[in-house]
Motif scaffolding. Structure first.
Motif, mmCIF file in Angstrom:
data_model
loop_
_atom_site.group_PDB
_atom_site.id
_atom_site.type_symbol
_atom_site.label_atom_id
_atom_site.label_comp_id
_atom_site.label_asym_id
_atom_site.label_seq_id
_atom_site.Cartn_x
_atom_site.Cartn_y
_atom_site.Cartn_z
ATOM 1 N N ALA A 134 -19.763 32.204 33.728
ATOM 2 C CA ALA A 134 -18.782 31.170 33.394
ATOM 3 C C ALA A 134 -19.348 29.771 33.623
ATOM 4 O O ALA A 134 -19.099 28.828 32.857
ATOM 5 C CB ALA A 134 -17.509 31.375 34.228
ATOM 6 N N VAL A 135 -20.146 29.648 34.717
ATOM 7 C CA VAL A 135 -20.751 28.322 34.997
ATOM 8 C C VAL A 135 -21.691 27.913 33.876
ATOM 9 O O VAL A 135 -21.698 26.770 33.404
ATOM 10 C CB VAL A 135 -21.490 28.371 36.354
ATOM 11 C CG1 VAL A 135 -22.320 27.091 36.558
ATOM 12 C CG2 VAL A 135 -20.499 28.524 37.494
ATOM 13 N N ILE A 136 -22.535 28.860 33.462
ATOM 14 C CA ILE A 136 -23.484 28.559 32.377
ATOM 15 C C ILE A 136 -22.742 28.212 31.094
ATOM 16 O O ILE A 136 -23.058 27.241 30.399
ATOM 17 C CB ILE A 136 -24.433 29.757 32.157
ATOM 18 C CG1 ILE A 136 -25.337 29.932 33.384
ATOM 19 C CG2 ILE A 136 -25.270 29.551 30.905
ATOM 20 C CD1 ILE A 136 -26.168 31.208 33.362
ATOM 21 N N LEU A 168 -20.705 24.140 27.296
ATOM 22 C CA LEU A 168 -19.517 23.594 26.619
ATOM 23 C C LEU A 168 -19.411 22.088 26.832
ATOM 24 O O LEU A 168 -19.124 21.326 25.904
ATOM 25 C CB LEU A 168 -18.262 24.293 27.137
ATOM 26 C CG LEU A 168 -16.923 23.773 26.586
ATOM 27 C CD1 LEU A 168 -16.876 23.925 25.070
ATOM 28 C CD2 LEU A 168 -15.751 24.502 27.233
ATOM 29 N N LEU A 169 -19.688 21.651 28.084
ATOM 30 C CA LEU A 169 -19.622 20.213 28.372
ATOM 31 C C LEU A 169 -20.657 19.425 27.576
ATOM 32 O O LEU A 169 -20.383 18.336 27.054
ATOM 33 C CB LEU A 169 -19.798 19.977 29.870
ATOM 34 C CG LEU A 169 -18.653 20.462 30.764
ATOM 35 C CD1 LEU A 169 -18.998 20.270 32.245
ATOM 36 C CD2 LEU A 169 -17.361 19.733 30.431
ATOM 37 N N THR A 211 -16.415 27.694 23.932
ATOM 38 C CA THR A 211 -15.063 27.908 24.462
ATOM 39 C C THR A 211 -14.708 29.395 24.476
ATOM 40 O O THR A 211 -14.143 29.930 25.450
ATOM 41 C CB THR A 211 -14.047 27.127 23.613
ATOM 42 O OG1 THR A 211 -14.391 25.742 23.623
ATOM 43 C CG2 THR A 211 -12.642 27.295 24.157
ATOM 44 N N SER A 212 -15.062 30.070 23.391
ATOM 45 C CA SER A 212 -14.780 31.518 23.312
ATOM 46 C C SER A 212 -15.569 32.290 24.355
ATOM 47 O O SER A 212 -15.043 33.168 25.049
ATOM 48 C CB SER A 212 -15.114 32.017 21.908
ATOM 49 O OG SER A 212 -14.933 33.420 21.815
ATOM 50 N N VAL A 213 -16.846 31.964 24.499
ATOM 51 C CA VAL A 213 -17.692 32.658 25.478
ATOM 52 C C VAL A 213 -17.195 32.387 26.890
ATOM 53 O O VAL A 213 -17.183 33.283 27.748
ATOM 54 C CB VAL A 213 -19.159 32.208 25.307
ATOM 55 C CG1 VAL A 213 -20.020 32.718 26.460
ATOM 56 C CG2 VAL A 213 -19.707 32.706 23.987
ATOM 57 N N LEU A 214 -16.780 31.116 27.165
ATOM 58 C CA LEU A 214 -16.273 30.793 28.499
ATOM 59 C C LEU A 214 -15.030 31.611 28.827
ATOM 60 O O LEU A 214 -14.854 32.078 29.959
ATOM 61 C CB LEU A 214 -15.967 29.293 28.594
ATOM 62 C CG LEU A 214 -15.392 28.800 29.935
ATOM 63 C CD1 LEU A 214 -16.391 29.083 31.068
ATOM 64 C CD2 LEU A 214 -15.088 27.303 29.870
ATOM 65 N N ALA A 215 -14.193 31.805 27.817
ATOM 66 C CA ALA A 215 -12.990 32.625 28.058
ATOM 67 C C ALA A 215 -13.364 34.052 28.425
ATOM 68 O O ALA A 215 -12.773 34.677 29.338
ATOM 69 C CB ALA A 215 -12.116 32.603 26.818
#
Length: 502
Positions: free
Chosen positions: A9-11, A16-17, A484-488
């Motif tokens: 999630a951090v990566i 994303l940022l 965004t999708s990957v972070l979810a």
């Protein structure tokens, strides 16, 4: 499997940022159309662009300044064109007056039109304005400061440098003078017949059919009434003297300091027995010739003049050139009018007033020529990118036409030459204005071209490539959605640890 640190999630969040920041920059460039929106975008480029913005705005205003300068010159040239037309008409009238078929009354009618046109030239010189600034009264010409008030009509050419020039007046210009003997007429004495000629203007005294004295001037006969003979003779002689360019008056004293300048220092008194007739030329200098003749000794005794006075001449002013002038500088004097010339078009002209030599007592007259007074146009974007414009005075006095009198004996002939010089001077001023105008028009073209090229250069530094930015926007918009999708999904990974605890 770890639950305290969800590295996936951090990566995903870091990616994303970054994508959002890049996408934000792309949106900013697309919305502003600029590649540089803040100093961090391109520090050196922003510094260059700031300078170029100042230059472009300055060039645009300089172009407008030059165009305004053209408008000023067009206004001045238009007024000078009318002055030239009037000078041409006045010269035409002078040629007409020089023809010997006209009576004095008709010459006076010609002089009336000449005087009216002279007044109109003065009005144009005074009233021609642009943005309330007077253009033709000499206020936009170089200033010359003197240490005396007895010099006027100062005019300089463009070749006269801004510095001090000195002259020493050693002799003032003088009139031509003729002074008669004491008037021999006795009260009630009849006027003898005869003819008096003043510079070629004849006054004839005869008898009519009834043996009454008659005085004749320019074809006009006047009966001499008993008791007024002396007054009428003097009045007629005075009028004839004016035509002959002579100032006639009666005097009792030798030259002194009580008389006006035009009387050469003599004090005028009422005409009568015992007084003397004084003849003083209106002009100054060696060209002021004067001859007074009388063909009858009895009439000469009556008036107190010999049968011939003269010819006499005035004297021209004399001076020496001092500091500021080169060894090659020379001067010419015509009465009080002085012209100093030198190499490379140097010309300094002025008129001396009577009494200057006595006033200065050998001290030099100082001409301080300055660069003050000219109209300065800012025709560049930077400091000292200026152009100076000289517009000389176009008044009747500056053109030396204020003393033209076609009614005098040689006035019409001299007027032709005077108007030739005036037309040439106005033509020279118009030529200078035309040169200024052409220069300004080229300056406008140059400024506009420079502004165009500089704007193109600024565009290459500052403007965004919309196609490139749109590609970047699309790319990072997709990457942002993917991140965004990957972070979810990464955030859901710790939930899998619960299955181990079941």
């Amino acid at each position: 499997m770890k639950i305290n640190h969800n590295m996936s999630a951090v990566i995903a969040n870091n990616r994303l940022l970054r994508n959002e920041n890049t996408l934000s920059d792309a949106v900013e460039r697309l919305s502003s159309g600029l590649k540089i929106n803040k100093a961090s975008d391109d520090a050196a480029g922003m510094a260059i662009a700031s300078k170029m913005h100042a230059q472009i705005k300055g060039l645009d205003q300089a172009s407008q300044n030059a165009s305004d300068g053209v408008s000023v010159l067009e206004t001045a040239d238009g007024a000078m064109n009318e002055v030239t037309a009037m000078l041409q008409r006045m010269r035409e009238l002078s040629v007409q007056a020089a023809n010997g078929i006209y009576t004095q009354e008709e010459l006076e009618a010609i002089q009336a039109e000449v005087s009216s046109l002279t007044e109109e030239i003065d009005r144009i010189s005074t009233d021609t304005e642009f943005n309330t600034m007077k253009l033709l009264d000499g206020s936009l010409d170089q200033r010359v400061y003197l240490n005396t008030r007895n010099i006027d009509r100062v005019d300089i050419s463009d070749a006269v440098e801004a510095k001090n020039y000195q002259i020493t007046v050693t002799q003032d210009a003088t009139h031509s003078e003729n002074i008669g003997l004491p008037v021999g007429a006795a009260p009630g004495q009849a006027v003898p017949e005869g003819k008096v000629s003043i510079n070629g203007v004849d006054v004839q005294i005869t008898k009519d059919s009834e043996d009454r004295p008659v005085i004749k001037l320019d074809g006009v006969e006047t009966l001499l009434a008993p008791g007024q003979e002396m007054e009428i003779v003097f009045e007629t002689l005075r009028y004839a003297a004016e035509i002959g360019e002579v100032n006639l008056f009666a005097t009792a004293d030798p030259p002194g300091t009580n008389g006006p300048e035009e009387n050469a220092g003599y004090e005028a008194v009422p005409f009568g027995p015992g007084t003397r007739l004084a003849f003083v030329s209106e002009r100054y200098g060696s060209s002021a010739e004067m001859i007074i003749t009388c063909d009858n000794q009895d009439l000469a005794d009556y008036l107190g003049i010999p049968t011939k006075l003269g010819p006499t001449y005035g004297t021209d002013a004399e001076l020496t050139l001092g500091d500021g002038f080169t060894q090659q500088a020379t001067y010419t004097c015509d009465g009080r009018d002085v012209v100093v010339t030198d190499r490379n078009g140097f010309k300094l002209s002025f008129q001396l007033q009577t009494g200057l030599a006595d006033e200065m007592q050998g001290d030099p007259v100082n001409f301080e020529v300055t660069e003050i007074g000219t109209m300065t146009l800012q025709i560049g974007a930077n400091e000292n990118q200026t152009m100076d414009i000289r517009i000389p005075s176009i008044s009747a006095k500056a053109l030396y036409i204020d003393e033209v009198d076609v009614c005098s004996i040689h006035g019409a002939d001299r007027a032709i030459g005077t108007y030739d010089k005036a037309i040439a001077k106005v033509g020279e001023s118009r030529s200078r204005i035309g040169a200024y105008q052409n220069r300004l028009e080229y300056a406008v073209s140059s400024l506009d071209a420079t502004e165009e090229n500089m704007t193109a250069a600024l565009s290459r530094i500052e403007d965004a490539d919309m196609a490139e930015e749109m590609t970047t926007y699309t790319q990072y918009n997709v990457l942002t959605q993917a991140a965004t999708s990957v972070l979810a999904q990464a955030n859901d990974l710790p939930q899998q640890a619960l299955q181990l605890l079941q």
